[in-house]
Design a protein around this motif. Structure first.
Motif, mmCIF file in Angstrom:
data_model
loop_
_atom_site.group_PDB
_atom_site.id
_atom_site.type_symbol
_atom_site.label_atom_id
_atom_site.label_comp_id
_atom_site.label_asym_id
_atom_site.label_seq_id
_atom_site.Cartn_x
_atom_site.Cartn_y
_atom_site.Cartn_z
ATOM 1 N N ASN A 236 0.835 -1.189 0.000
ATOM 2 C CA ASN A 236 0.000 0.000 0.000
ATOM 3 C C ASN A 236 0.875 1.245 0.000
ATOM 4 O OD1 ASN A 236 -2.210 -1.762 0.345
ATOM 5 N ND2 ASN A 236 -1.843 -1.787 2.537
ATOM 6 N N ASN A 237 0.363 2.325 -0.539
ATOM 7 C CA ASN A 237 1.128 3.568 -0.591
ATOM 8 C C ASN A 237 1.225 4.242 0.767
ATOM 9 O OD1 ASN A 237 1.624 3.367 -3.365
ATOM 10 N ND2 ASN A 237 -0.381 4.239 -3.844
ATOM 11 N N ASN A 238 0.186 4.116 1.555
ATOM 12 C CA ASN A 238 0.143 4.814 2.848
ATOM 13 C C ASN A 238 0.772 3.956 3.940
ATOM 14 O OD1 ASN A 238 -1.249 6.966 1.677
ATOM 15 N ND2 ASN A 238 -3.213 5.935 1.979
ATOM 16 N N LYS A 239 1.725 4.523 4.640
ATOM 17 C CA LYS A 239 2.355 3.801 5.746
ATOM 18 C C LYS A 239 1.424 3.796 6.939
ATOM 19 C CE LYS A 239 6.850 3.563 6.965
ATOM 20 N NZ LYS A 239 8.169 4.007 7.434
ATOM 21 N N ASN A 240 1.407 2.705 7.666
ATOM 22 C CA ASN A 240 0.538 2.579 8.837
ATOM 23 C C ASN A 240 1.264 3.011 10.112
ATOM 24 O OD1 ASN A 240 -1.837 1.319 7.511
ATOM 25 N ND2 ASN A 240 -0.344 -0.259 7.012
ATOM 26 N N GLU A 241 0.511 3.082 11.197
ATOM 27 C CA GLU A 241 1.074 3.545 12.472
ATOM 28 C C GLU A 241 1.674 2.416 13.287
ATOM 29 O OE1 GLU A 241 -2.474 5.322 14.064
ATOM 30 O OE2 GLU A 241 -1.771 7.339 13.541
ATOM 31 N N TYR A 242 1.393 1.178 12.867
ATOM 32 C CA TYR A 242 1.830 0.022 13.640
ATOM 33 C C TYR A 242 2.659 -0.909 12.764
ATOM 34 C CZ TYR A 242 -1.899 1.785 16.603
ATOM 35 O OH TYR A 242 -2.697 2.608 17.352
ATOM 36 N N LEU A 243 3.696 -1.475 13.361
ATOM 37 C CA LEU A 243 4.600 -2.368 12.643
ATOM 38 C C LEU A 243 4.611 -3.735 13.313
ATOM 39 C CD1 LEU A 243 6.900 -2.812 10.498
ATOM 40 C CD2 LEU A 243 8.498 -2.106 12.300
ATOM 41 N N ILE A 244 4.545 -4.792 12.490
ATOM 42 C CA ILE A 244 4.678 -6.169 12.980
ATOM 43 C C ILE A 244 5.980 -6.745 12.433
ATOM 44 C CG2 ILE A 244 3.803 -8.529 12.743
ATOM 45 C CD1 ILE A 244 1.006 -7.467 12.955
ATOM 46 N N VAL A 245 6.739 -7.360 13.325
ATOM 47 C CA VAL A 245 8.007 -7.997 12.954
ATOM 48 C C VAL A 245 7.971 -9.446 13.428
ATOM 49 C CG1 VAL A 245 10.515 -7.939 13.171
ATOM 50 C CG2 VAL A 245 9.213 -5.791 13.263
ATOM 51 N N PHE A 246 8.177 -10.377 12.524
ATOM 52 C CA PHE A 246 8.254 -11.784 12.904
ATOM 53 C C PHE A 246 9.697 -12.158 13.219
ATOM 54 C CE2 PHE A 246 4.165 -11.803 10.796
ATOM 55 C CZ PHE A 246 3.434 -12.704 11.557
ATOM 56 N N GLU A 247 9.867 -13.271 13.915
ATOM 57 C CA GLU A 247 11.181 -13.606 14.469
ATOM 58 C C GLU A 247 12.189 -14.034 13.429
ATOM 59 O OE1 GLU A 247 10.678 -17.781 13.647
ATOM 60 O OE2 GLU A 247 9.193 -16.266 14.205
ATOM 61 N N ASN A 248 11.748 -14.284 12.202
ATOM 62 C CA ASN A 248 12.710 -14.740 11.186
ATOM 63 C C ASN A 248 13.287 -13.580 10.368
ATOM 64 O OD1 ASN A 248 10.146 -14.401 9.928
ATOM 65 N ND2 ASN A 248 10.858 -15.546 8.168
ATOM 66 N N ASP A 249 12.907 -12.348 10.698
ATOM 67 C CA ASP A 249 13.547 -11.200 10.048
ATOM 68 C C ASP A 249 13.556 -10.027 11.020
ATOM 69 O OD1 ASP A 249 14.620 -9.254 8.441
ATOM 70 O OD2 ASP A 249 13.518 -9.878 6.652
ATOM 71 N N LEU A 250 14.541 -10.034 11.893
ATOM 72 C CA LEU A 250 14.635 -9.046 12.965
ATOM 73 C C LEU A 250 15.572 -7.885 12.620
ATOM 74 C CD1 LEU A 250 14.872 -11.532 15.969
ATOM 75 C CD2 LEU A 250 12.891 -10.137 15.346
ATOM 76 N N SER A 251 16.009 -7.828 11.385
ATOM 77 C CA SER A 251 16.948 -6.785 10.980
ATOM 78 C C SER A 251 16.181 -5.484 10.730
ATOM 79 C CB SER A 251 17.701 -7.211 9.715
ATOM 80 O OG SER A 251 18.664 -6.254 9.369
ATOM 81 N N ILE A 252 15.947 -4.721 11.794
ATOM 82 C CA ILE A 252 15.138 -3.502 11.703
ATOM 83 C C ILE A 252 15.991 -2.248 11.788
ATOM 84 C CG2 ILE A 252 13.100 -4.625 12.674
ATOM 85 C CD1 ILE A 252 13.820 -3.314 15.351
ATOM 86 N N GLU A 253 17.300 -2.415 11.768
ATOM 87 C CA GLU A 253 18.195 -1.271 11.965
ATOM 88 C C GLU A 253 18.007 -0.192 10.908
ATOM 89 O OE1 GLU A 253 19.163 -3.909 14.833
ATOM 90 O OE2 GLU A 253 19.005 -4.380 12.701
#
Length: 379
Positions: A236-253
């Motif tokens: 989607n073009n619009n970014k949301n206010e909440y982020l979900i991260v699963f344990e197999n891709d924790l590279s959020i730096e």
């Protein structure tokens, strides 16, 4: 042998390998010196499979210290995981069939002898114990193990892949499933990997000799065909206010995490998984998530299926770090269907570009690694 649960420690392990041991990797990588002596390999796979450190930053760090020609084999091995992910993304039905097959396979007496390390093959029994104690096994030993499981013990490859996923800290849906298919001769039709007594003896420093194996066996046959399907990731073009991260891709730096009201780290428990995980594997995942959470003030970890579903019941719009085909994606597909979610998948440009070369065998992918490195200035 102990694996760290923090990104900082994982990076220290990477630096130590680059500075001290990588120059001998291509010569010594096939030797298994046992769980106490692993300096001939990097042992970074548990970090890579959870992307505490990812393949691209590893290659950048390696190539900042060594010319490509001297570390080419190591770089190629790192990119196997990227290739396998792309291959499965293009053929998601392989994962669906694998998990469905498990529901129809009966667990025989020979299967229980195998998973309890009670066969007549001493090296195999020792590997079973090693996997359960350390939740890790040398890559060459994994190939021998899988070959013996399939061709000497005559057990279904799917149950072997399930066993690995249960106990290995670096279990990855694509790498694990497709590697077992490759050993069996299903991944590259008609080409299988047969463990041989002399090979095991040589690379284990003659610890085991005169191993009785079936060394002249035809590859497995599976008439199911898997056509390439386009990778369709809804964005989607619009970014949301909440982020979900699963344990197999924790590279959020590299994500702009300060823009989110809440960041939810999701760890599925065994009630939500097709392939049940050993308690030590689940605890490892929980601990690496906690380390990431300690770096962010506005985050929560959800480890209970009811909590996850309650979250998705109340909030419908999320950004999600794309988890790739596997357990987490299967769970998401179910939730999307049941709860009519509006999800914006965050993908890595490197992944999408690399997956373009995953439509054929690894030789084709390997030939494009220099192009990948150049495009993203990783060299």
């Amino acid at each position: 042998m102990k694996f760290h649960t923090s990104r900082d420690k994982a990076l220290e392990s990477l630096d130590a390998f680059i500075n001290n041991d990588i120059v001998n990797y291509s010569l010594k990588r096939n030797y298994d010196f046992g769980p106490i002596e692993r300096k001939n390999v990097s042992c970074l796979s548990p970090y890579i499979s959870h992307r505490l450190i990812n393949e691209y930053e590893i290659s950048k760090k390696v190539l900042s210290k060594h010319p490509y020609q001297k570390v080419e084999k190591y770089i190629q091995e790192i990119y196997w995981r990227v290739y396998w992910k792309g291959w499965l993304e293009l053929r998601p039905k392989v994962w669906d069939d694998f998990t469905e097959d498990l529901n129809t396979i009966e667990e025989s007496e020979n299967y229980y002898l195998a998973i309890n390390g009670q066969t007549k093959i001493e090296c195999f029994n020792d590997w079973v114990k090693e996997i359960k104690e350390y939740n890790y096994l040398h890559n060459h030993a994994r190939m021998w193990f899988a070959s013996i499981w399939i061709f000497t013990l005559g057990l279904p490859w799917q149950k072997g892949a399930e066993f690995f996923m249960k106990y290995l800290l670096d279990g990855d849906a694509a790498s694990n499933t497709l590697s077992w298919r490759w050993v069996g001769g299903l991944q590259t039709k008609g080409k299988h990997y047969l463990a041989q007594s002399w090979n095991i003896s040589k690379f284990l420093n003659k610890k085991y000799q005169n191993i009785e194996l079936r060394e002249n066996v035809h590859p497995l046959i599976d008439n199911r065909e898997y056509k390439i399907s386009p990778i369709e990731i809804q964005k989607n073009n619009n970014k949301n206010e909440y982020l979900i991260v699963f344990e197999n891709d924790l590279s959020i730096e590299n994500l702009k995490i300060k823009n989110y009201k809440k960041i939810y780290f999701v760890l599925l428990d065994n009630k939500s998984r097709f392939l049940k995980l050993d308690s030590k594997v689940l605890n490892y995942k929980k601990n690496i998530i906690k380390d990431q959470i300690n770096k962010i003030n506005n985050s929560f970890v959800l480890i209970n299926e009811n909590e996850i579903e309650a979250l998705l019941e109340n909030l419908k719009n999320f950004d999600i770090v794309y988890p790739s085909i596997g357990e987490n994606m299967s769970f998401l597909k179910k939730m999307i269907k049941e709860k009519k979610l509006n999800l914006n998948f965050i993908t890595r440009g490197e992944d999408i570009f690399c997956w373009n070369f995953s439509n054929k065998g690894y030789f084709n992918f390997k030939s494009n690694i220099p192009k990948i490195l150049a495009k993203f200035q990783l060299n």
